[in-house]
Scaffold this motif. Structure first.
Motif, PDB file in Angstrom:
ATOM      1  N   ASP A 113       0.857  -1.185   0.000  1.00 17.64           N
ATOM      2  CA  ASP A 113       0.000   0.000   0.000  1.00 17.64           C
ATOM      3  C   ASP A 113       0.894   1.236   0.000  1.00 17.64           C
ATOM      4  N   ALA A 114       0.960   1.898  -1.136  1.00 13.13           N
ATOM      5  CA  ALA A 114       1.830   3.067  -1.272  1.00 13.13           C
ATOM      6  C   ALA A 114       1.367   4.242  -0.438  1.00 13.13           C
ATOM      7  N   ASP A 115       0.161   4.162   0.130  1.00 10.72           N
ATOM      8  CA  ASP A 115      -0.343   5.256   0.962  1.00 10.72           C
ATOM      9  C   ASP A 115      -0.053   5.041   2.444  1.00 10.72           C
ATOM     10  N   ILE A 116       0.677   3.970   2.782  1.00 12.13           N
ATOM     11  CA  ILE A 116       1.151   3.751   4.147  1.00 12.13           C
ATOM     12  C   ILE A 116       2.663   3.929   4.111  1.00 12.13           C
ATOM     13  N   ARG A 117       3.163   4.937   4.829  1.00 10.45           N
ATOM     14  CA  ARG A 117       4.567   5.305   4.696  1.00 10.45           C
ATOM     15  C   ARG A 117       5.191   5.543   6.072  1.00 10.45           C
ATOM     16  N   CYS A 118       6.499   5.386   6.130  1.00 10.38           N
ATOM     17  CA  CYS A 118       7.219   5.548   7.392  1.00 10.38           C
ATOM     18  C   CYS A 118       8.560   6.226   7.146  1.00 10.38           C
ATOM     19  N   TYR A 119       8.871   7.164   8.014  1.00  8.71           N
ATOM     20  CA  TYR A 119      10.168   7.856   7.977  1.00  8.71           C
ATOM     21  C   TYR A 119      10.869   7.601   9.302  1.00  8.71           C
ATOM     22  N   GLU A 120      12.103   7.109   9.244  1.00 11.61           N
ATOM     23  CA  GLU A 120      12.886   6.898  10.458  1.00 11.61           C
ATOM     24  C   GLU A 120      13.845   8.068  10.638  1.00 11.61           C
ATOM     25  N   LYS A 164      -5.531   3.285   8.100  1.00 13.13           N
ATOM     26  CA  LYS A 164      -5.817   3.416   6.669  1.00 13.13           C
ATOM     27  C   LYS A 164      -7.109   2.687   6.306  1.00 13.13           C
ATOM     28  N   GLU A 165      -7.329   1.519   6.901  1.00  7.65           N
ATOM     29  CA  GLU A 165      -8.551   0.757   6.625  1.00  7.65           C
ATOM     30  C   GLU A 165      -9.796   1.548   7.000  1.00  7.65           C
ATOM     31  N   SER A 166      -9.726   2.291   8.093  1.00  4.93           N
ATOM     32  CA  SER A 166     -10.897   3.004   8.602  1.00  4.93           C
ATOM     33  C   SER A 166     -11.086   4.380   7.985  1.00  4.93           C
ATOM     34  N   LEU A 167      -9.977   5.087   7.739  1.00  2.00           N
ATOM     35  CA  LEU A 167     -10.076   6.472   7.269  1.00  2.00           C
ATOM     36  C   LEU A 167      -9.928   6.610   5.764  1.00  2.00           C
ATOM     37  N   ASP A 168      -9.305   5.625   5.124  1.00  2.00           N
ATOM     38  CA  ASP A 168      -9.085   5.640   3.673  1.00  2.00           C
ATOM     39  C   ASP A 168      -8.359   6.910   3.222  1.00  2.00           C
ATOM     40  N   VAL A 169      -7.312   7.275   3.957  1.00  2.00           N
ATOM     41  CA  VAL A 169      -6.436   8.382   3.572  1.00  2.00           C
ATOM     42  C   VAL A 169      -4.995   7.914   3.774  1.00  2.00           C
ATOM     43  N   PRO A 170      -4.029   8.557   3.138  1.00  2.00           N
ATOM     44  CA  PRO A 170      -2.628   8.199   3.395  1.00  2.00           C
ATOM     45  C   PRO A 170      -2.280   8.356   4.869  1.00  2.00           C
ATOM     46  N   VAL A 171      -1.409   7.490   5.355  1.00  2.00           N
ATOM     47  CA  VAL A 171      -0.965   7.537   6.752  1.00  2.00           C
ATOM     48  C   VAL A 171       0.558   7.513   6.770  1.00  2.00           C
ATOM     49  N   GLY A 172       1.142   8.478   7.460  1.00  2.01           N
ATOM     50  CA  GLY A 172       2.588   8.536   7.609  1.00  2.01           C
ATOM     51  C   GLY A 172       2.988   8.397   9.063  1.00  2.01           C
ATOM     52  N   ILE A 173       3.995   7.568   9.328  1.00  2.00           N
ATOM     53  CA  ILE A 173       4.541   7.376  10.670  1.00  2.00           C
ATOM     54  C   ILE A 173       5.961   7.927  10.687  1.00  2.00           C
ATOM     55  N   ILE A 174       6.235   8.785  11.653  1.00  2.00           N
ATOM     56  CA  ILE A 174       7.592   9.287  11.860  1.00  2.00           C
ATOM     57  C   ILE A 174       8.171   8.556  13.062  1.00  2.00           C
TER      58      ILE A 174
END
Length: 498
Positions: A113-120, A164-174
């Motif tokens: 899912d390209a709309d689930i992203r993470c930055y370390e 993402k399943e509930s909101l249907d928008v991109p999600v980013g985790i820092i």
């Protein structure tokens, strides 16, 4: 310094927060205006003392955007930008714990899912460390899918998938974490006053025993040794670990430099070298999983955590929601640790601090391993808290919590909030301790009725006081759940004759 620069967080593939003014900031060598544009919106800033900051207006969720920053003839383009929900994941190793080490990593890494992203956030403990380590694979925005998901914080990954399943928008985790750190590493020196000055005094005393001319060289050797260690994996420690003579000597040497001027474990260190590098990025809230390393400092955990919440909210200039993970059961890896007091303090913080919510993890611990391998329940429960308290969705997010105790003849009745569908996974409620008039009682009867836990014993008939403890041991099993499948919080309740 280039004429125009942005913080490392601003990379291709980044996620920006929707529905809130979006902070964009950076540096510029020359004075003058800086223009920022995204998705048809433009904002201007003026360079002052080499720095600039501005806000784009609130926007709705979107993908495939380009962020442009222009200052004179210098320009920067950040591509593949998404607008959605951004959460900062902070704490120590159990939040740092990567998906590649999770017990369910094989299935999780198949999720694309390209709309689930993470930055370390790059793990930098001192200025100049960027030249001492290889940072080529960190400081990137990764997308959920084979090859990248394994580098997500596991808790953050499962949280993002559920959101993402509930909101249907991109999600980013820092991901802004460092294993083994006290919360004192994540606040400023000025926050460590009063009783919390203990952490600064302890560090000063430790540094006084070191040679400042060799301190950096020795710490670099320690860091090289740590970097060469194999990563954590899903294998569970079945018994306490015993250090051999070589490991014991290495640990003692590392401990000498644990609070040196270059160590990530020194008070206020990572606040400056990691956290401040991402402030004031616009986020929805904080996911916080920490406390194991502060077990050593007893009652200081509570004022320290409260100080951290205040500080982080002050940095962002808003009362950000803090979703905290209560420490799970654990007994010993190399040395015994008692998280019972930490859990009680976490519960108090959540009970009396606005917009702080606690996730129960009492069914997710390991007896001889401080790193539970199943992070999915934790991430999903954090997501339920966010969906309920932050996004206002009608989901059941609360674990059963004991809210009162009364006696009727030979019976104690304990009522639970959020106890609908209260049930036991197993034959009987586990990890219950009963004290009647100061004496421990065993062999008592325990069962459930509606939203109540019933304790029955003849010793209660003429009792003047009684205390019931549930899941209040360092290592224990929590078998009590509500209809939402959420485990009950530990508790200690006392009844006294009026």
């Amino acid at each position: 310094m280039n004429q125009l620069t942005l913080p490392g967080l601003f990379r291709d593939g980044m996620v920006l927060q929707r529905q809130k003014p979006v902070c964009i900031w950076g540096q510029c060598e020359t004075a003058g205006p800086v223009a920022v544009s995204l998705n048809g919106a433009t904002a201007l800033a003026q360079v002052r003392d080499g720095r600039w900051q501005t806000y784009l207006p609130p926007m709705q969720a979107a993908t495939g955007l380009t962020l442009r920053v222009q200052a004179g003839e210098s320009s920067i383009c950040i591509r593949d930008v998404a607008i959605g929900e951004v959460w900062l994941a902070g704490g120590q190793s159990n939040m740092e714990f990567l998906l590649r080490d999770d017990a369910e990593r094989t299935d999780a890494c198949l999720i694309t899912d390209a709309d689930i992203r993470c930055y370390e956030v790059p793990k930098v403990a001192y200025e100049g460390q960027e030249k001492d380590r290889d940072y080529s694979q960190v400081g990137l925005w990764r997308k959920a899918g084979p090859g990248d998901s394994e580098y997500f914080t596991a808790v953050g990954f499962y949280f993002a998938v559920r959101l993402k399943e509930s909101l249907d928008v991109p999600v980013g985790i820092i991901n802004c974490t460092w294993g083994g750190t006290s919360a004192s590493a994540w606040v400023d020196e000025e926050d460590l006053s009063g009783e919390l000055e203990f952490f600064l005094k302890r560090a000063r005393e430790a540094r006084a025993r070191l040679d400042p001319t060799t301190e950096l060289e020795e710490y670099r050797k320690i860091q090289q040794m740590i970097d060469a260690m194999p990563p954590m994996n899903a294998k569970v420690n079945e018994q306490p670990l015993v250090a051999d003579a070589g490991m014991q000597a290495a640990m003692e040497h590392m401990d000498r430099y644990n609070l040196c001027a270059y160590s990530p474990f020194r008070p206020a260190g990572l606040y400056h070298t990691m956290l401040r590098r991402i402030v004031p990025c616009t986020v929805r809230g904080i996911l916080w999983y920490q406390g194991e390393s502060d077990e050593y400092y007893g009652g200081l955990f509570e004022p320290l955590t409260r100080a951290l919440i205040r500080k982080w909210r002050a940095l962002w200039g808003e009362e950000l929601p803090f979703l905290m993970v209560q420490l799970p059961p654990f007994e010993q890896m190399m040395e015994p640790l008692d998280f019972v007091p930490i859990r009680r303090m976490q519960a108090r913080i959540a009970a009396d601090t606005p917009h702080v919510h606690l996730v129960c993890a009492m069914d997710a611990g390991l007896r001889y391993d401080v790193h539970p391998k199943h992070k999915k329940p934790i991430g999903q429960r954090l997501a339920l808290q966010a969906l309920h308290h932050v996004y206002g969705l009608p989901v059941e997010s609360e674990s059963p919590a004991a809210r009162g105790i009364r006696r009727e003849k030979d019976t104690l009745i304990i009522d639970f909030a959020d106890g609908e569908g209260l049930h036991v996974q197993g034959s009987a409620p586990g990890t219950l301790d009963l004290t009647v008039d100061g004496a421990d009682v065993t062999g008592f009867e325990a069962f459930l009725r509606d939203t109540c836990l019933i304790i029955r014993d003849a010793a209660l008939t003429n009792a003047h006081s009684a205390t019931v403890r549930f899941a209040s041991r360092p290592w224990c099993e929590d078998t009590l759940y509500n209809r939402a499948g959420l485990p009950a919080f530990p508790f200690e309740l006392t009844w006294k004759e009026s």
